[in-house]
Design a protein around this motif. Structure first.
Motif, mmCIF file in Angstrom:
data_model
loop_
_atom_site.group_PDB
_atom_site.id
_atom_site.type_symbol
_atom_site.label_atom_id
_atom_site.label_comp_id
_atom_site.label_asym_id
_atom_site.label_seq_id
_atom_site.Cartn_x
_atom_site.Cartn_y
_atom_site.Cartn_z
ATOM 1 N N LEU A 178 -3.303 -5.529 -3.513
ATOM 2 C CA LEU A 178 -2.402 -6.266 -2.835
ATOM 3 C C LEU A 178 -1.319 -5.713 -2.343
ATOM 4 C CD1 LEU A 178 -2.315 -9.315 -5.251
ATOM 5 C CD2 LEU A 178 -3.466 -9.156 -3.122
ATOM 6 N N VAL A 179 -0.325 -5.880 -0.532
ATOM 7 C CA VAL A 179 1.129 -5.091 -0.745
ATOM 8 C C VAL A 179 2.199 -6.385 -0.223
ATOM 9 C CG1 VAL A 179 1.245 -4.395 1.494
ATOM 10 C CG2 VAL A 179 -0.538 -3.661 1.136
ATOM 11 N N TYR A 180 2.621 -5.412 -1.054
ATOM 12 C CA TYR A 180 4.351 -6.999 -1.189
ATOM 13 C C TYR A 180 5.181 -6.348 0.005
ATOM 14 C CZ TYR A 180 2.114 -9.554 -4.887
ATOM 15 O OH TYR A 180 1.169 -10.360 -5.672
ATOM 16 N N LEU A 181 5.968 -6.591 0.538
ATOM 17 C CA LEU A 181 6.923 -5.809 1.613
ATOM 18 C C LEU A 181 8.422 -6.299 1.175
ATOM 19 C CD1 LEU A 181 6.111 -5.689 4.863
ATOM 20 C CD2 LEU A 181 5.693 -4.108 3.170
ATOM 21 N N ARG A 182 9.386 -5.865 0.749
ATOM 22 C CA ARG A 182 10.833 -5.972 0.366
ATOM 23 C C ARG A 182 11.327 -6.475 1.306
ATOM 24 N NH1 ARG A 182 16.175 -3.622 -0.304
ATOM 25 N NH2 ARG A 182 17.076 -4.212 -3.084
ATOM 26 N N ASP A 183 11.810 -7.895 0.473
ATOM 27 C CA ASP A 183 12.826 -8.420 1.544
ATOM 28 C C ASP A 183 14.565 -8.031 1.640
ATOM 29 O OD1 ASP A 183 14.181 -9.962 3.359
ATOM 30 O OD2 ASP A 183 14.043 -11.751 2.507
ATOM 31 N N GLY A 184 14.932 -7.384 3.086
ATOM 32 C CA GLY A 184 16.417 -7.134 2.200
ATOM 33 C C GLY A 184 17.788 -7.673 2.298
ATOM 34 N N ALA A 185 16.983 -8.770 2.476
ATOM 35 C CA ALA A 185 18.401 -9.770 2.312
ATOM 36 C C ALA A 185 18.330 -10.694 0.724
ATOM 37 C CB ALA A 185 18.598 -11.357 3.520
ATOM 38 N N SER A 186 17.192 -10.841 0.645
ATOM 39 C CA SER A 186 17.208 -11.297 -1.082
ATOM 40 C C SER A 186 16.482 -10.207 -2.089
ATOM 41 C CB SER A 186 15.932 -12.193 -1.206
ATOM 42 O OG SER A 186 14.848 -12.044 -0.739
ATOM 43 N N GLY A 187 15.952 -9.257 -1.864
ATOM 44 C CA GLY A 187 15.574 -8.006 -2.820
ATOM 45 C C GLY A 187 14.319 -8.722 -3.038
ATOM 46 N N ARG A 188 13.730 -9.461 -2.823
ATOM 47 C CA ARG A 188 12.464 -9.908 -3.566
ATOM 48 C C ARG A 188 11.362 -8.854 -3.014
ATOM 49 N NH1 ARG A 188 13.201 -13.680 -7.487
ATOM 50 N NH2 ARG A 188 11.065 -14.094 -6.838
ATOM 51 N N TYR A 189 9.921 -9.247 -2.943
ATOM 52 C CA TYR A 189 8.614 -7.931 -2.991
ATOM 53 C C TYR A 189 8.562 -9.485 -2.535
ATOM 54 C CZ TYR A 189 10.698 -3.993 -4.460
ATOM 55 O OH TYR A 189 10.899 -2.658 -4.455
ATOM 56 N N VAL A 190 7.748 -9.823 -1.088
ATOM 57 C CA VAL A 190 7.304 -11.475 -0.082
ATOM 58 C C VAL A 190 5.602 -11.103 -0.291
ATOM 59 C CG1 VAL A 190 6.901 -12.713 1.334
ATOM 60 C CG2 VAL A 190 9.356 -11.872 0.588
ATOM 61 N N LEU A 191 4.324 -11.174 -0.683
ATOM 62 C CA LEU A 191 2.957 -10.752 -0.016
ATOM 63 C C LEU A 191 2.850 -10.387 1.282
ATOM 64 C CD1 LEU A 191 0.392 -9.845 -0.863
ATOM 65 C CD2 LEU A 191 0.000 -12.675 -0.841
ATOM 66 N N ALA A 192 2.802 -9.342 1.578
ATOM 67 C CA ALA A 192 2.245 -9.105 3.445
ATOM 68 C C ALA A 192 1.185 -9.502 3.838
ATOM 69 C CB ALA A 192 3.616 -7.840 3.707
ATOM 70 N N ALA A 193 -0.122 -8.409 2.449
ATOM 71 C CA ALA A 193 -0.983 -8.493 3.152
ATOM 72 C C ALA A 193 -2.281 -8.664 1.517
ATOM 73 C CB ALA A 193 -1.603 -7.285 3.415
ATOM 74 N N ALA A 194 -3.063 -8.579 1.594
ATOM 75 C CA ALA A 194 -4.206 -9.083 0.706
ATOM 76 C C ALA A 194 -5.341 -8.381 1.166
ATOM 77 C CB ALA A 194 -4.227 -10.114 -0.578
ATOM 78 N N ARG A 195 -6.048 -7.824 0.584
ATOM 79 C CA ARG A 195 -7.587 -7.314 0.309
ATOM 80 C C ARG A 195 -8.354 -7.328 -0.262
ATOM 81 N NH1 ARG A 195 -10.974 -5.329 4.960
ATOM 82 N NH2 ARG A 195 -12.662 -4.306 3.498
ATOM 83 N N GLY A 196 -9.535 -7.871 -0.855
ATOM 84 C CA GLY A 196 -10.161 -8.633 -1.552
ATOM 85 C C GLY A 196 -9.822 -9.767 -2.710
ATOM 86 N N TRP A 197 -9.015 -10.185 -2.310
ATOM 87 C CA TRP A 197 -8.858 -11.347 -4.216
ATOM 88 C C TRP A 197 -9.038 -12.654 -3.045
ATOM 89 C CZ3 TRP A 197 -5.487 -11.355 -7.878
ATOM 90 C CH2 TRP A 197 -5.260 -12.630 -8.121
#
Length: 775
Positions: free
Chosen positions: A406-425
């Motif tokens: 799973l790949v999470y990208l950090r949102d610059g405004a909220s600082g939270r990590y949002v799922l951007a891509a998944a493999r095998g999930w």
């Protein structure tokens, strides 16, 4: 290369004879013996030579001394016999004659006699038949033997004997010296030696039987000339052979005794010594060769055994043992070789195990690097953020051997990590799509600020919203890999595996993967931002171009109306006007036309920028176009009192292009030249060569600095851009001219120096093609 190959490469093959140690030892020992024997033979030969020469010289000197005594005794006997006729009883000349005749009868060696008185006259002369007088006047009066002479091969000499009475009278006798040969001792010293008696002129007066010279023969001068010569000197005999010679003068006669011995006989002992030494030298060499062969073989055999042992070691046969029992250093060296073989046997086994281990590690590292390289190429294959995150998820699972990523990208405004891509999930478990809060992760602070976080038991990862779904799918362990760069955290990669799976990538490889992923994400975001900015700029540029085009059309309509009404007023259509009114209308027309030209430049610039300007290609005459431009600009030149001249080559071909636009280019160049020239002239010239026109506009103005020549063709650029400049304009004329020339497939350039005017050259194809027009 294997150990065996490396050792074999270092061991030489069996050496040839000329390079072998056996040859070196044999040659060294034989050379040493030969040198010692040669030195010994040389020393002995030199010593014997000196002793032989001294012995021969002593023997010759003794013989010469004995021969001298014998010769002087013979001469003394002759003088004694002659002195008998000088007795005092002989008074008269007849008595002297009778005494002389009696002496001639008794002494055969006396050839002639003469009685010489005190005045030096011969009173009595007598001699044997054919002998002649004893001497010619003046007669010698000094007592003793005179200088010898040789007549008819027979030596003789004059002998003077003084009389007791009468006073100062002498008897001169001619004496034969042939008896002196018998006086020489017959026993000469040494084999082949001989002796002879010579006078001061080198004539032989007497000799021994073995002498090679005859009586009366001339030989190299000895006698008095050799009185001081050393005994035993080298020379040549009368017959030309080399001899060892000794000379000794005779006191009673001006002559010398010469004793000679041929050099081969004199140096016979040396010859015998050399023969003995040659046999000794040959014997010594034979012994030395035999001894050196034995000694060299005793040394070479152990060395060859050591060489064979080294070849066994090179072939990995460590059980071979070198057997040398010489009791010296070779045996100690063989024992050392055997111990080294034992140590190498153990070391070689350990080395092979270590090499095999290192080979496996190296192969694993190579595979990791290859996988990392493939990962990097896959990640950077696209600049779209969605494609980049999908590639990161796929390569993370392949690199670590995990079942899901799973790949999470950090949102610059909220600082939270949002799922951007998944493999095998699992698709039926959307819980992983929930955001991750940095504060909920184990530890404190942002996970991007820490290293890779191992998750040995996924059941304890309460911060992961898809924990239950992962456990249900058999995913019980994992790894959290933060993504960050110099500007800060970017995201998080979470890989999940089952309990039996093991981490296949090393920490260094994972760290390199994290750097590559972070760089790809940053590049994708920058590309996205740049793409958005480019679209915004393109939209703004289109708005600006439409604005300029609309404004140009809107301004040209009222301006043309103003110019039209002013022309009607000047023509008197609305009645006569005063001179002041006409002058004001003329000024309105001049400024209006100038404003119209500025508006036209802006309109042309907007068309070129928008790509809507097209050329109307048709045939034109270059001389006619130049004449038209000069005629239009002549009033401007006359107003500034500047000469406007032309120089057009004859026979110019018919050109093909947009005549109106080319006229606009030439008019712009001529107008600029007139505008910036205060005195002098402006010359327009044209020529053709190789299907190209060359137009030149030269002025005598202030010139252009080299630093400004590049920017005068840019939009809205002028040399003097200050608010107090003397000449006006928008700075678009040269820019538009260059672009119109380029649309025709040509180029424009300038040559100038400050204070020396400027020359603008335009190079145009004679026939502009449609491809150039499209370009």
């Amino acid at each position: 290369m294997s150990l065996r190959a490396r050792l074999s490469a270092k061991l030489p093959a069996r050496l040839s004879w000329h390079r072998s140690l056996f040859r070196k030892y044999v040659l060294t020992l034989v050379s040493l013996v030969a040198l010692v024997l040669s030195i010994n033979a040389g020393v002995e030969t030199w010593i014997l030579y000196r002793e032989t020469v001294r012995a021969v010289a002593r023997a010759q000197a003794d013989y010469a001394q004995e021969a001298e005594r014998a010769v002087e005794a013979a001469l003394g006997e002759i003088e004694r016999q002659v002195s008998w006729v000088t007795r005092a009883s002989a008074i008269t000349l007849e008595q002297h004659r009778d005494d002389y005749d009696l002496l001639l009868q008794q002494v055969p060696g006396v050839l002639a006699l003469a009685f010489v008185d005190a005045s030096g006259k011969a009173q009595v002369r007598t001699g044997r038949p054919g002998a002649g007088p004893p001497a010619e006047a003046p007669f010698p009066t000094r007592p003793g033997f005179g200088k010898p002479d040789v007549r008819d091969g027979r030596p003789h000499a004059a002998l003077v004997v003084a009389h007791a009475w009468p006073e100062q009278a002498v008897t001169v006798a001619e004496v034969s010296l042939e008896p002196l040969a018998g006086a020489l001792p017959s026993a000469t010293p040494g084999n082949g030696s001989y002796a002879y008696l010579v006078d001061t002129e080198g004539r032989v007066l007497g000799r021994t039987g073995a002498s090679p010279v005859a009586l009366g023969a001339e030989v190299p001068q000895a006698g008095e000339g050799a009185a001081g010569a050393p005994a035993g000197r080298f020379g040549q005999s009368p017959d030309g052979h080399y001899v060892l010679r000794t000379d000794r003068p005779v006191g009673a006669l001006p002559a010398a005794i010469v004793v000679e011995q041929p050099l081969p006989e004199a140096l016979a002992p040396i010859r015998e010594l050399l023969i003995r030494l040659a046999w000794l030298f040959a014997f010594g060499l034979v012994v030395a060769i035999c001894a050196s062969l034995v000694l060299a073989r005793r040394m070479v055999v152990p060395i060859r055994a050591l060489h064979a042992g080294a070849e066994h070691l090179a072939a990995n046969r460590f059980d071979h043992r070198i057997a040398i029992h010489s009791g010296d250093e070779f045996e100690a060296l063989a024992d050392a070789f055997n111990r080294m073989a034992d140590e190498l046997s153990g070391s070689y086994g350990r080395l092979e195990v270590e090499i095999e281990k290192r080979t496996r590690d190296l192969a694993h590292s190579v595979s990791e690097l290859r996988a990392l390289e493939e990962t990097g190429r896959a990640i950077v294959a696209s600049l779209k953020l969605d494609a980049v995150t999908a590639a990161i998820a796929a390569r993370a699972a392949a690199l670590t051997g995990a079942r899901a990523s799973l790949v999470y990208l950090r949102d610059g405004a909220s600082g939270r990590y949002v799922l951007a891509a998944a493999r095998g999930w699992p698709e039926e478990a959307p819980e992983a799509g929930a955001d991750l809060a940095p504060a909920a992760l184990p530890g404190s602070g942002d996970p991007a600020a820490r290293g890779a976080l191992a998750l040995p038991d996924l059941a304890e990862a309460t911060w992961f919203p898809g924990r239950a779904a992962a456990l249900a799918a058999g995913l019980s362990a994992g790894l959290a890999l933060p993504l960050s760069d110099a500007e800060g955290p970017l995201g998080l990669v979470l890989v999940l595996r089952d309990a039996q799976g093991a981490q296949s990538a090393s920490p260094d490889v994972l760290q390199s993967f994290a750097h590559q992923a972070a760089l790809a994400i940053r590049n994708a975001r920058l590309f996205q931002e740049v793409d958005e900015k480019n679209r915004e700029l393109a939209a703004a540029d289109r708005h600006k171009t439409h604005f300029f085009a609309n404004m140009s059309h809107e301004l040209r309509t009222p301006l043309n109306a103003v110019l039209g009404y002013s022309e009607l007023l000047v023509d008197g259509l609305y009645g006569p006007l005063s001179d002041k009114a006409l002058d004001a209308l003329e000024r309105i027309q001049i400024n209006g036309r100038h404003l119209l030209s500025l508006i036209n430049d802006v309109l042309d610039f907007t068309k070129i920028e928008a790509g809507s300007l097209t050329l109307s290609i048709q045939d034109y005459s270059m001389p006619a176009m130049i004449e038209q431009v000069v005629a239009a600009a002549s009033s401007l030149a006359q107003g500034k009192k500047i000469a406007l001249t032309t120089e057009v080559a004859e026979g110019l071909p018919v050109g093909q292009g947009d005549e109106r636009r080319l006229t606009q280019v030439l008019m712009n160049l001529v107008g600029n030249a007139i505008k910036f020239t205060e005195a002098g002239e402006v010359r327009v010239s044209a020529a053709a060569s190789d299907a190209w026109f060359t137009l030149s506009v030269a002025d005598t103005g202030p010139g252009i600095a080299v630093a400004d020549q590049g920017r005068i063709f840019d939009e809205f650029q002028q040399i003097d851009s200050s608010s107090t400049r003397k000449q006006g304009g928008t700075g678009l004329g040269l820019s538009i001219a260059r672009k119109l020339v380029m649309l025709h497939g040509g180029r424009i350039e300038v040559e100038s120096e400050p204070g020396h005017g400027a020359v603008f050259r335009v190079h145009l194809p004679v026939r502009a093609s449609e491809e150039k027009q499209a370009a």
